[in-house]
Design an enzyme around this catalytic site. Structure first.
Site, PDB file in Angstrom:
ATOM      1  N   ARG A  94      42.264  22.048  -2.676  1.00  0.00           N
ATOM      2  CA  ARG A  94      43.243  21.961  -1.326  1.00  0.00           C
ATOM      3  C   ARG A  94      44.537  21.540  -1.745  1.00  0.00           C
ATOM      4  O   ARG A  94      45.605  21.940  -1.052  1.00  0.00           O
ATOM      5  CB  ARG A  94      42.629  21.272  -0.174  1.00  0.00           C
ATOM      6  CG  ARG A  94      43.492  20.930   0.865  1.00  0.00           C
ATOM      7  CD  ARG A  94      43.667  22.385   1.692  1.00  0.00           C
ATOM      8  NE  ARG A  94      42.281  22.923   2.020  1.00  0.00           N
ATOM      9  CZ  ARG A  94      42.373  23.942   2.849  1.00  0.00           C
ATOM     10  NH1 ARG A  94      43.477  24.459   3.350  1.00  0.00           N
ATOM     11  NH2 ARG A  94      40.977  24.478   3.248  1.00  0.00           N
ATOM     12  N   GLY A 325      36.967  15.211   1.184  1.00  0.00           N
ATOM     13  CA  GLY A 325      36.122  15.738   2.074  1.00  0.00           C
ATOM     14  C   GLY A 325      35.750  17.167   1.787  1.00  0.00           C
ATOM     15  O   GLY A 325      36.463  17.782   0.487  1.00  0.00           O
ATOM     16  N   HIS A 327      37.159  19.832   3.635  1.00  0.00           N
ATOM     17  CA  HIS A 327      38.316  20.456   3.531  1.00  0.00           C
ATOM     18  C   HIS A 327      39.149  20.267   2.213  1.00  0.00           C
ATOM     19  O   HIS A 327      39.795  21.311   1.647  1.00  0.00           O
ATOM     20  CB  HIS A 327      38.989  19.980   4.660  1.00  0.00           C
ATOM     21  CG  HIS A 327      40.397  20.941   4.999  1.00  0.00           C
ATOM     22  ND1 HIS A 327      41.617  20.386   4.702  1.00  0.00           N
ATOM     23  CD2 HIS A 327      40.654  22.142   5.587  1.00  0.00           C
ATOM     24  CE1 HIS A 327      42.488  21.293   5.099  1.00  0.00           C
ATOM     25  NE2 HIS A 327      41.882  22.439   5.722  1.00  0.00           N
ATOM     26  N   CYS A 328      39.105  19.191   1.537  1.00  0.00           N
ATOM     27  CA  CYS A 328      39.971  18.709   0.644  1.00  0.00           C
ATOM     28  C   CYS A 328      39.607  19.406  -0.703  1.00  0.00           C
ATOM     29  O   CYS A 328      40.298  19.693  -1.648  1.00  0.00           O
ATOM     30  CB  CYS A 328      39.783  17.315   0.380  1.00  0.00           C
ATOM     31  SG  CYS A 328      40.246  16.268   1.553  1.00  0.00           S
ATOM     32  N   ILE A 329      38.240  20.020  -0.873  1.00  0.00           N
ATOM     33  CA  ILE A 329      37.912  20.712  -2.289  1.00  0.00           C
ATOM     34  C   ILE A 329      37.910  22.098  -1.944  1.00  0.00           C
ATOM     35  O   ILE A 329      37.433  22.999  -2.893  1.00  0.00           O
ATOM     36  CB  ILE A 329      36.255  20.105  -2.517  1.00  0.00           C
ATOM     37  CG1 ILE A 329      35.334  20.631  -1.479  1.00  0.00           C
ATOM     38  CG2 ILE A 329      36.323  18.674  -2.572  1.00  0.00           C
ATOM     39  CD1 ILE A 329      33.948  20.160  -2.029  1.00  0.00           C
TER      40      ILE A 329
END
Length: 337
Positions: A94, A325, A327-329
């Site tokens: 992300r 989290g 969303h971050c990956i």
């Protein structure tokens, strides 16, 4: 700033995350040191594979993997994702991958931001800084090179010109110390198509990313924002206050929904866990769960916010222990010509 070479002057902007996706992009874990020593690389990779397999039920997934790890990724993913071998340093796509854009003509393009590992927190990061360009070249999409440090988790859009960002991250001197608040706004308008920028305060316990907005607040629809609530966090309280007083690019008063902060996953006395750090897939929401009673409450709130999507809960304790989290990956690629 060269106005002739920005996405806005070329007719591109960033769509909302609920727009139809071509696929989801992820990166295979390879940096053990980003996690506590009691969590091994195999466990981390299994957690990423769980997320990829959950997303694959809704849309295609491409997993970028260091060439030496490509076979391992293909084996653990079990056919759930295409594996693209590329040099990488870390696995938070992300933030260092391309931000995808669309145009009125239905074209897709991407932004290649400068990446410095969240203010030089990890070394090296040269391969991660190059990944966005490699992905866009692989896709044969136009590449807009942005001359500023920016991570994809540090902004969120409604697709209609309203952008959420935080002062804690965007004004941190470890990113763009030579740029003023007005300079940063100008770049966001020219590269993401922002018309109205809502500055939030941040997130006290999210020092890993210096308060990325994707751990604090996000749009669930045009005019509606979901925000993390913690009465003991002055920054989160300030976020909610500002959102209640804000209007979007269309002049609408924002509707503000809240989610409680999950009271777990402390790492070095910081707690980056957030139920807001979910991924919107085509027809679904891949949300984090932590094996606690608050999971059910968060599931109900997210299901109410997205009534036409299937909600899939995925254990995220291992991912959060690394500093981010779901969303971050992940990084969505919108459908386009």
């Amino acid at each position: 700033m060269n106005q002739e070479k920005t996405p806005a002057t070329a007719g591109f902007w960033m769509p909302a995350e609920w727009a139809i996706h071509e696929r989801c992009w992820m990166a295979w874990p390879c940096r053990q040191e980003a996690w506590p020593t009691n969590i091994n690389l195999e466990t981390i990779r299994a957690a990423y594979a769980d997320v990829a397999q959950s997303i694959a039920a809704f849309e295609p997934v491409t997993m970028v993997a260091h060439p030496q790890d490509a076979d391992n990724a293909a084996h653990m993913l079990g056919g759930a994702a295409e594996v693209l071998p590329l040099p990488i340093d870390d696995s938070w796509l992300r933030d260092n991958g391309p931000t995808f854009l669309v145009s009125d003509a239905g074209e897709c393009a991407g932004i290649d931001w400068q990446f410095n590992a969240w203010g030089n927190k990890y070394h090296s990061y040269s391969a991660d800084n190059a990944v966005a360009g490699h992905i866009l070249q692989h896709l044969q999409l136009h590449r807009f090179v942005a001359p500023l440090v920016m991570e994809g988790g540090s902004f969120h859009t409604d697709g209609e010109g309203t952008l959420l960002i935080t002062e804690q991250c965007q004004l941190n001197p470890n990113r763009n110390p030579h740029l003023s608040r007005a300079d940063i706004e100008a770049y966001l308008r020219n590269y993401l198509g922002a018309k109205k920028i809502i500055w939030l305060a941040g997130n006290t316990y999210d020092e890993e990313t210096d308060g990325h907005v994707d751990n604090a607040a996000c749009f669930t629809a045009a005019g509606t924002v979901l925000a993390m609530q913690d009465d003991n966090d002055a920054l989160l309280q300030e976020n909610i206050r500002r959102l209640h007083n804000a209007t979007d690019a269309e002049g609408r008063q924002l509707r503000v929904l809240t989610l409680p902060r999950p009271p777990i996953c402390k790492r070095d006395d910081f707690a980056p866990a957030s139920y807001i750090n979910f991924y919107l897939a085509n027809g679904g929401v891949i949300m984090p769960s932590f094996g606690i009673k608050e999971d059910d409450t968060a599931h109900s709130i997210i299901a109410e916010a997205f009534p036409n999507r299937k909600i899939t809960s995925v254990p995220a304790n291992v991912i959060v222990a690394g500093g981010g989290g779901i969303h971050c990956i992940t990084q969505q690629q919108p459908a386009g010509n």
